[in-house]
Design an enzyme around this catalytic site. Sequence first.
Site, PDB file in Angstrom:
ATOM      1  N   GLY A  78       0.772  -1.239   0.000  1.00 20.84           N
ATOM      2  CA  GLY A  78       0.000   0.000   0.000  1.00 20.84           C
ATOM      3  C   GLY A  78       0.803   1.290   0.000  1.00 20.84           C
TER       4      GLY A  78
ATOM      5  CG  ASP B  80      -6.454   0.255  12.378  1.00 21.08           C
ATOM      6  OD1 ASP B  80      -7.008   1.025  13.179  1.00 21.08           O
ATOM      7  OD2 ASP B  80      -7.027  -0.745  11.913  1.00 21.08           O
TER       8      ASP B  80
ATOM      9  CG  LEU C 150       4.743   1.427  13.104  1.00 21.61           C
ATOM     10  CD1 LEU C 150       5.222   1.393  11.663  1.00 21.61           C
ATOM     11  CD2 LEU C 150       3.960   2.704  13.370  1.00 21.61           C
TER      12      LEU C 150
END
Length: 189
Positions: free
Chosen positions: A52, A111, A116
């Site tokens: 993405g 989110d 991460l």
Amino acid sequence: MQSERAQGRIGEEEVEVYISEEEIRKKVAELGAVITRDYEGKDLFVVAVLRGAIFFAVDLVRAVDLPLVLDFVQISSYGDSTESNGRAKITRELDLSIKDKDVLVVEDIVDTRHTLFNLLSFLRSKFPRSIRICTLLNKRERAEREIPLDYVGFSIENLFVIGYGLDYAQRYRNLPFVGVLRKGGEILR
Ligand code: IMP
Ligand code: MG
């Protein structure tokens, strides 16, 4: 607005613009200018997260007026659902060494921050000099991990967004704007 063919509709969803091409362009230029200022004299190494974030990353690096290196990692988290499951694994390694480099992670969206968290522990094991995070979108009030974000394009509410790299079951990435999906009158979350 893109044609329905470009939107690649799945079922009965309607696509609605949430952040326009123009707003994205302005934000990318702003972030590029700030990053240029912050990384002057450093050894900038941009790590873009496949798939993405490549849309954002290729625009962002062209707005950074400094020498830099660009490489990619891929990390899996969602499958085809719209919910993170808390587990993530590196499915594509970096090609280049980040040892002693000033790494800037470029993400499309943050989110719960589980993805991460996993990515950062992977990157830290390669001994970079520094690591900062730049994300186009941050879902407010969704963080389940304490990870500071250094550069944020837009803070958004808890909506499922698509376009400009973001997918729903691998579709909609090629929309030039960030959109939301509406199904039977309701916005998808
Ligand atoms: P996290 O682990 O919950 O922070 O999820 C981060 C990843 O989930 C992102 O890199 C995206 O791939 C995906 N994601 C989270 N929210 C959305 C969304 O609204 N649209 C599309 N993908 C999303
Ligand atoms: Mg992602």
